[in-house]
Design a protein around this motif. Sequence first.
Motif, PDB file in Angstrom:
ATOM      1  N   LYS A  75     -27.895  11.330  29.612  1.00 25.16           N
ATOM      2  CA  LYS A  75     -28.985  11.798  30.489  1.00 25.16           C
ATOM      3  C   LYS A  75     -28.506  12.959  31.361  1.00 25.16           C
ATOM      4  O   LYS A  75     -29.216  13.944  31.553  1.00 25.16           O
ATOM      5  CB  LYS A  75     -29.492  10.657  31.359  1.00 25.16           C
ATOM      6  N   TRP A  76     -27.295  12.844  31.910  1.00 23.80           N
ATOM      7  CA  TRP A  76     -26.740  13.903  32.761  1.00 23.80           C
ATOM      8  C   TRP A  76     -26.548  15.185  31.958  1.00 23.80           C
ATOM      9  O   TRP A  76     -26.927  16.269  32.410  1.00 23.80           O
ATOM     10  CB  TRP A  76     -25.408  13.446  33.358  1.00 23.80           C
ATOM     11  N   ALA A  77     -25.960  15.066  30.772  1.00 19.21           N
ATOM     12  CA  ALA A  77     -25.708  16.241  29.942  1.00 19.21           C
ATOM     13  C   ALA A  77     -27.014  16.913  29.523  1.00 19.21           C
ATOM     14  O   ALA A  77     -27.110  18.137  29.488  1.00 19.21           O
ATOM     15  CB  ALA A  77     -24.885  15.852  28.716  1.00 19.21           C
ATOM     16  N   GLN A  78     -28.024  16.111  29.244  1.00 21.91           N
ATOM     17  CA  GLN A  78     -29.327  16.669  28.866  1.00 21.91           C
ATOM     18  C   GLN A  78     -29.980  17.350  30.072  1.00 21.91           C
ATOM     19  O   GLN A  78     -30.512  18.449  29.959  1.00 21.91           O
ATOM     20  CB  GLN A  78     -30.217  15.583  28.312  1.00 21.91           C
ATOM     21  N   ALA A  79     -29.924  16.722  31.231  1.00 19.87           N
ATOM     22  CA  ALA A  79     -30.511  17.305  32.444  1.00 19.87           C
ATOM     23  C   ALA A  79     -29.837  18.616  32.829  1.00 19.87           C
ATOM     24  O   ALA A  79     -30.466  19.510  33.386  1.00 19.87           O
ATOM     25  CB  ALA A  79     -30.420  16.311  33.599  1.00 19.87           C
ATOM     26  N   ASN A  80     -28.549  18.740  32.524  1.00 13.85           N
ATOM     27  CA  ASN A  80     -27.791  19.948  32.846  1.00 13.85           C
ATOM     28  C   ASN A  80     -27.713  20.927  31.678  1.00 13.85           C
ATOM     29  O   ASN A  80     -26.948  21.884  31.718  1.00 13.85           O
ATOM     30  CB  ASN A  80     -26.386  19.564  33.323  1.00 13.85           C
ATOM     31  N   LYS A  81     -28.515  20.676  30.649  1.00 15.96           N
ATOM     32  CA  LYS A  81     -28.651  21.562  29.488  1.00 15.96           C
ATOM     33  C   LYS A  81     -27.347  21.778  28.731  1.00 15.96           C
ATOM     34  O   LYS A  81     -27.135  22.815  28.128  1.00 15.96           O
ATOM     35  CB  LYS A  81     -29.293  22.881  29.895  1.00 15.96           C
ATOM     36  N   ILE A  82     -26.481  20.776  28.767  1.00 17.03           N
ATOM     37  CA  ILE A  82     -25.266  20.832  27.971  1.00 17.03           C
ATOM     38  C   ILE A  82     -25.590  20.400  26.550  1.00 17.03           C
ATOM     39  O   ILE A  82     -25.101  20.985  25.593  1.00 17.03           O
ATOM     40  CB  ILE A  82     -24.158  19.974  28.609  1.00 17.03           C
ATOM     41  N   ILE A  83     -26.420  19.376  26.411  1.00 19.42           N
ATOM     42  CA  ILE A  83     -26.956  19.006  25.108  1.00 19.42           C
ATOM     43  C   ILE A  83     -28.448  19.266  25.148  1.00 19.42           C
ATOM     44  O   ILE A  83     -29.113  18.960  26.129  1.00 19.42           O
ATOM     45  CB  ILE A  83     -26.646  17.538  24.722  1.00 19.42           C
ATOM     46  N   VAL A 110     -17.507  23.443  20.524  1.00 22.37           N
ATOM     47  CA  VAL A 110     -17.310  24.711  21.231  1.00 22.37           C
ATOM     48  C   VAL A 110     -18.538  25.050  22.071  1.00 22.37           C
ATOM     49  O   VAL A 110     -18.421  25.462  23.228  1.00 22.37           O
ATOM     50  CB  VAL A 110     -16.972  25.854  20.245  1.00 22.37           C
ATOM     51  N   VAL A 111     -19.729  24.856  21.514  1.00 24.40           N
ATOM     52  CA  VAL A 111     -20.965  25.137  22.253  1.00 24.40           C
ATOM     53  C   VAL A 111     -21.068  24.222  23.475  1.00 24.40           C
ATOM     54  O   VAL A 111     -21.399  24.673  24.570  1.00 24.40           O
ATOM     55  CB  VAL A 111     -22.204  24.982  21.351  1.00 24.40           C
ATOM     56  N   LEU A 112     -20.756  22.935  23.307  1.00 17.59           N
ATOM     57  CA  LEU A 112     -20.814  22.005  24.435  1.00 17.59           C
ATOM     58  C   LEU A 112     -19.827  22.399  25.525  1.00 17.59           C
ATOM     59  O   LEU A 112     -20.164  22.371  26.723  1.00 17.59           O
ATOM     60  CB  LEU A 112     -20.540  20.573  23.965  1.00 17.59           C
ATOM     61  N   LEU A 113     -18.619  22.766  25.140  1.00 17.25           N
ATOM     62  CA  LEU A 113     -17.624  23.182  26.125  1.00 17.25           C
ATOM     63  C   LEU A 113     -18.036  24.469  26.836  1.00 17.25           C
ATOM     64  O   LEU A 113     -17.836  24.617  28.046  1.00 17.25           O
ATOM     65  CB  LEU A 113     -16.255  23.352  25.452  1.00 17.25           C
ATOM     66  N   TRP A 114     -18.624  25.409  26.083  1.00 15.89           N
ATOM     67  CA  TRP A 114     -19.083  26.659  26.689  1.00 15.89           C
ATOM     68  C   TRP A 114     -20.188  26.392  27.707  1.00 15.89           C
ATOM     69  O   TRP A 114     -20.184  26.939  28.799  1.00 15.89           O
ATOM     70  CB  TRP A 114     -19.559  27.622  25.600  1.00 15.89           C
ATOM     71  N   ARG A 115     -21.124  25.514  27.342  1.00 17.00           N
ATOM     72  CA  ARG A 115     -22.212  25.185  28.271  1.00 17.00           C
ATOM     73  C   ARG A 115     -21.688  24.483  29.512  1.00 17.00           C
ATOM     74  O   ARG A 115     -22.168  24.718  30.621  1.00 17.00           O
ATOM     75  CB  ARG A 115     -23.259  24.319  27.573  1.00 17.00           C
ATOM     76  N   PHE A 116     -20.685  23.618  29.348  1.00 18.10           N
ATOM     77  CA  PHE A 116     -20.096  22.937  30.494  1.00 18.10           C
ATOM     78  C   PHE A 116     -19.368  23.930  31.395  1.00 18.10           C
ATOM     79  O   PHE A 116     -19.501  23.893  32.621  1.00 18.10           O
ATOM     80  CB  PHE A 116     -19.160  21.822  30.040  1.00 18.10           C
ATOM     81  N   ALA A 117     -18.622  24.854  30.797  1.00 20.72           N
ATOM     82  CA  ALA A 117     -17.933  25.887  31.573  1.00 20.72           C
ATOM     83  C   ALA A 117     -18.949  26.758  32.324  1.00 20.72           C
ATOM     84  O   ALA A 117     -18.742  27.122  33.483  1.00 20.72           O
ATOM     85  CB  ALA A 117     -17.070  26.753  30.657  1.00 20.72           C
ATOM     86  N   LYS A 118     -20.050  27.058  31.675  1.00 22.37           N
ATOM     87  CA  LYS A 118     -21.114  27.835  32.314  1.00 22.37           C
ATOM     88  C   LYS A 118     -21.680  27.081  33.517  1.00 22.37           C
ATOM     89  O   LYS A 118     -21.929  27.658  34.569  1.00 22.37           O
ATOM     90  CB  LYS A 118     -22.210  28.133  31.294  1.00 22.37           C
ATOM     91  N   LEU A 119     -21.866  25.770  33.359  1.00 24.00           N
ATOM     92  CA  LEU A 119     -22.353  24.934  34.454  1.00 24.00           C
ATOM     93  C   LEU A 119     -21.399  24.998  35.643  1.00 24.00           C
ATOM     94  O   LEU A 119     -21.832  25.036  36.798  1.00 24.00           O
ATOM     95  CB  LEU A 119     -22.521  23.485  33.980  1.00 24.00           C
ATOM     96  N   LEU A 120     -20.103  25.053  35.364  1.00 26.15           N
ATOM     97  CA  LEU A 120     -19.088  25.120  36.419  1.00 26.15           C
ATOM     98  C   LEU A 120     -18.910  26.534  36.979  1.00 26.15           C
ATOM     99  O   LEU A 120     -18.159  26.734  37.918  1.00 26.15           O
ATOM    100  CB  LEU A 120     -17.742  24.611  35.885  1.00 26.15           C
ATOM    101  N   GLY A 121     -19.595  27.494  36.362  1.00 22.13           N
ATOM    102  CA  GLY A 121     -19.475  28.885  36.805  1.00 22.13           C
ATOM    103  C   GLY A 121     -18.242  29.581  36.280  1.00 22.13           C
ATOM    104  O   GLY A 121     -17.773  30.542  36.869  1.00 22.13           O
TER     105      GLY A 121
END
Length: 63
Positions: A22-30, A50-61
């Motif tokens: 739910k958290w990952a979906q709300a934060n657009k990681i998945i 790789v896409v998931l890690l990139w989206r997570f890194a983007k979330l962290l700025g």
Amino acid sequence: MGGYECVSCFYTPDSYATEAVKWAQANKIIQGDASGSLQLHQPCTVQKVVVLLWRFAKLLGRA
């Protein structure tokens, strides 16, 4: 790199991972496919990781 796959994620709505999904979906990681399915029961390819890690890194700025 093609052909290498990670362990499948066997997710069900009552899974221990429900809050994380739910958290990952709300934060657009998945985000799921065109039909909205997250396809969490499918193997996770290197490209998907790789896409998931990139989206997570983007979330962290950091991307």
